[in-house]
Enzyme design. Sequence first.
Site, PDB file in Angstrom:
ATOM      1  N   TYR A   1      38.242  29.097  51.074  1.00 31.07           N
ATOM      2  CA  TYR A   1      36.856  29.525  51.146  1.00 31.07           C
ATOM      3  C   TYR A   1      35.979  28.157  51.829  1.00 31.07           C
ATOM      4  CZ  TYR A   1      37.915  33.684  48.473  1.00 31.07           C
ATOM      5  OH  TYR A   1      38.245  35.015  48.034  1.00 31.07           O
TER       6      TYR A   1
ATOM      7  N   MET B   1      34.934  43.014  46.885  1.00 34.72           N
ATOM      8  CA  MET B   1      36.275  43.488  47.642  1.00 34.72           C
ATOM      9  C   MET B   1      35.967  44.077  49.020  1.00 34.72           C
ATOM     10  SD  MET B   1      39.483  42.884  48.208  1.00 34.72           S
ATOM     11  CE  MET B   1      40.012  43.268  49.585  1.00 34.72           C
ATOM     12  N   GLU B   2      36.263  43.638  49.831  1.00 40.38           N
ATOM     13  CA  GLU B   2      35.716  44.208  51.197  1.00 40.38           C
ATOM     14  C   GLU B   2      36.564  45.216  51.846  1.00 40.38           C
ATOM     15  OE1 GLU B   2      37.572  41.306  50.708  1.00 40.38           O
ATOM     16  OE2 GLU B   2      38.840  40.836  52.468  1.00 40.38           O
TER      17      GLU B   2
ATOM     18  N   GLY C   1      34.358  39.211  42.353  1.00 39.17           N
ATOM     19  CA  GLY C   1      32.845  39.631  42.743  1.00 39.17           C
ATOM     20  C   GLY C   1      32.745  40.646  43.719  1.00 39.17           C
TER      21      GLY C   1
ATOM     22  N   GLN D   1      42.327  47.497  43.083  1.00 46.63           N
ATOM     23  CA  GLN D   1      42.278  46.197  43.724  1.00 46.63           C
ATOM     24  C   GLN D   1      43.739  45.880  44.506  1.00 46.63           C
ATOM     25  OE1 GLN D   1      39.867  44.083  44.774  1.00 46.63           O
ATOM     26  NE2 GLN D   1      41.624  42.955  45.422  1.00 46.63           N
TER      27      GLN D   1
ATOM     28  N   GLU E   1      38.875  33.898  54.731  1.00 42.87           N
ATOM     29  CA  GLU E   1      37.837  33.467  53.763  1.00 42.87           C
ATOM     30  C   GLU E   1      37.034  32.323  54.603  1.00 42.87           C
ATOM     31  OE1 GLU E   1      36.813  35.170  51.454  1.00 42.87           O
ATOM     32  OE2 GLU E   1      38.622  36.534  51.080  1.00 42.87           O
TER      33      GLU E   1
ATOM     34  N   GLU F   1      30.897  40.014  51.684  1.00 42.16           N
ATOM     35  CA  GLU F   1      31.960  41.087  51.847  1.00 42.16           C
ATOM     36  C   GLU F   1      31.623  41.929  53.024  1.00 42.16           C
ATOM     37  OE1 GLU F   1      34.339  40.957  50.035  1.00 42.16           O
ATOM     38  OE2 GLU F   1      33.341  39.729  48.467  1.00 42.16           O
TER      39      GLU F   1
ATOM     40  N   GLN G   1      44.267  43.889  47.383  1.00 44.60           N
ATOM     41  CA  GLN G   1      44.464  42.362  47.621  1.00 44.60           C
ATOM     42  C   GLN G   1      45.185  41.770  46.805  1.00 44.60           C
ATOM     43  OE1 GLN G   1      41.231  40.477  49.485  1.00 44.60           O
ATOM     44  NE2 GLN G   1      42.581  39.298  50.834  1.00 44.60           N
TER      45      GLN G   1
HETATM   46  N1  BES Z   1      38.776  39.321  49.581  1.00 38.28           N
HETATM   47  C1  BES Z   1      37.909  38.487  48.471  1.00 38.28           C
HETATM   48  C2  BES Z   1      38.659  38.937  47.096  1.00 38.28           C
HETATM   49  C3  BES Z   1      40.146  38.616  47.186  1.00 38.28           C
HETATM   50  C4  BES Z   1      40.793  37.675  47.581  1.00 38.28           C
HETATM   51  C5  BES Z   1      40.954  39.429  46.207  1.00 38.28           C
HETATM   52  C6  BES Z   1      42.211  37.293  47.557  1.00 38.28           C
HETATM   53  C7  BES Z   1      42.226  39.277  46.036  1.00 38.28           C
HETATM   54  C8  BES Z   1      42.855  38.323  46.803  1.00 38.28           C
HETATM   55  C9  BES Z   1      36.508  38.802  48.408  1.00 38.28           C
HETATM   56  O1  BES Z   1      36.086  38.797  49.718  1.00 38.28           O
HETATM   57  C10 BES Z   1      36.126  37.639  47.831  1.00 38.28           C
HETATM   58  O2  BES Z   1      36.047  36.477  48.354  1.00 38.28           O
HETATM   59  N2  BES Z   1      35.308  37.679  46.732  1.00 38.28           N
HETATM   60  C11 BES Z   1      34.720  36.591  46.075  1.00 38.28           C
HETATM   61  C12 BES Z   1      33.201  36.546  46.469  1.00 38.28           C
HETATM   62  C13 BES Z   1      32.683  35.500  47.398  1.00 38.28           C
HETATM   63  C14 BES Z   1      31.556  35.322  47.573  1.00 38.28           C
HETATM   64  C15 BES Z   1      33.445  34.121  47.622  1.00 38.28           C
HETATM   65  C16 BES Z   1      34.684  36.791  44.671  1.00 38.28           C
HETATM   66  O3  BES Z   1      35.357  37.850  44.128  1.00 38.28           O
HETATM   67  O4  BES Z   1      34.269  36.119  43.756  1.00 38.28           O
HETATM   68 ZN    ZN Z   2      36.029  36.914  50.869  1.00 41.80          ZN
END
Ligand code: BES
Ligand code: ZN
Length: 622
Positions: free
Chosen positions: A403, A288-289, A286, A157, A336, A314, A159
Amino acid sequence: MKITIITKLICLVALAMVISCREKTTESVMKPTDPHSFAQPAVARVKHLHWKAAVDFDNKIIQATATWTIEASADADLITFDTKGLTIEKVTLNDNVVAEYRLADNDSILGQALAVLIKPGTTQVNITYKTSPDAEAVQWLNPQQTAGKKYPFLFTQSQAILARSWVPCQDSPGIRFTYDAEVTVPKDLLALMSASNPQAKNDSGIYTFSMKQPIPSYLLALSVGDIAFKPISERSGIYAEPSLVDTCAWEFADLEKMIAGAEDLYGKYQWDRYDVLVLPPSFPFGGMENPRLTFATPTILAGDRSLTSLIAHELAHSWSGNLVTNATWDDFWLNEGFTVYFETRIMEKLYGKDYAEMLASLNLQGLHEEIKSLNDAGLSADTKLKLHLEGRSPDDGVTEIAYNKGYYFLRTIEEQNGRDKFDQFVKDYFTQNAFKVMTTEEFIPFIRNYYQQKFSIALADSLFQDWIYTEGLPAYCPTPASDRFAKVDAILSQWKSGSTIQPAATSAWSTHEWLHFLKNLPDTLSLQQITALDALGKFTASGNSEIITAWGVIAIRNNYTKAYPKIETFLINTGRRKFLMPLYSELIKTPEGKKRATDIYTHARPNYHFVAVSSLDKLLGR
Ligand code: BES
Ligand code: ZN
């Protein structure tokens, strides 16, 4: 060519100065300096990575050579990389000329700068290194932590700034590169990356990968395990452990519709294939893109397709984030906020406005709660969209603000001037900035000029001021109109005034209605009330992770011991931070709860990824 002692000395002094001095020179006139990277891209930057690696499960080490093709300015005499916990074994230039390098002191957040002396004509830097067994990006799972219980598993992971713990890189979202890789793994296992991927195991255990579109380092990803593949459409499919792959394919059957719907909204999908890898439950997020291959938690396998908006999210990042990327983590909302907006539009397109409004409404409630808790924690400056994370971990910026305040900001512009115009804007924004980097300060004139030139509309200064540079939420924030939640509210208020809820009244409720219901119950419930509610909604028996978490918080708060074994099992088996945090936070509010939390955590901590551990250590005071 030999460097004389004097030149060597001068260079090393220069190196030391560069490393110790975080001030950067004129290069930063164009783009802001990234406070979370030691890289100096205006001096010398990476363009392509050839990564040759061997994955050693016995020692929990990746042994690798990263061959970076670089581009240096004419007078550059060094190139700087980010590293964290890496053991650098050898650095050479071009065709194996041994290079001088220096690894700076460790910074607990940023790691160690690696500065390599280069010469005019240096086009390649080859770094041979190994990772540490507790590399922060990498989680090594023992067979017991997988569904199959037979083979070990690994995933990364990267990011926000963890890529540097498994690849020495210029770990800044503004620096893109293409890559190819050759990865050797144990013969029974399959390797996958954020690149072109194999669909089945081979006999050699050697897999090759190629990513032709330039990506920033936080999108580097690797996973290794007993993994099978099942196609969904010509260009999409599901990877998962063999025993889960059919279940996953059923849950995500609408994958192709989502891709087509997304393209319909905002332009062609630019990454060729779109596959999803469903990981073991310790995955801390949840989703990771990772380009071409979203990594996803198995906690969205609800059995009724009710949690698939996460996949839409994603997927949406394939435009917002992966095409147009935040320049630094201070601009994280650009990634986001746009992604939540896009996700919600995909869900609306596939399942209707009433479905999307439920998601938006849950998000708004989450946003209000986040603002309150940031304010309570004395972090109200973090409720602005534009962040200032210098000296802090970029993880501190991963809140509902980026977000959902981001989402509501964009929705405000949409509603004020019309959806057609906004859609035209978003599509052109992605197209015109594809494979580029965006700062908040560039975004503002971009959208203002766009609206001015295309529609003769002057977007007000206050719009940007109120949302981006002001704390909290403007009073004119849109309110979602959810008829389905209005019905839930009606039943809730009858219940609050003493009447019992007939099962028929809730029999058609989806996960979202139940979540809205649970999140709007009074804080305190009598044993009789909570028992009756459990009989109505079968929450303790639920297999839906969102419901279990929402219910778990209520159960803990009200000492509903019947749910405790379930909560405990869930905390031990699930590593998704979004669920762990509210449950542990609720537990530690009482002395007995705190003791239980500590016991559970001691047991579960080895099952969690670094990302979850670092948040929980802070919460539980380790
Ligand atoms: N890129 C994010 C996950 C992330 C953000 C990892 C910052 C590390 C640092 C991913 O796209 C994300 O936002 N995941 C969310 C799900 C979403 C539906 C809100 C999550 O993991 O809950
Ligand atoms: Zn995201």
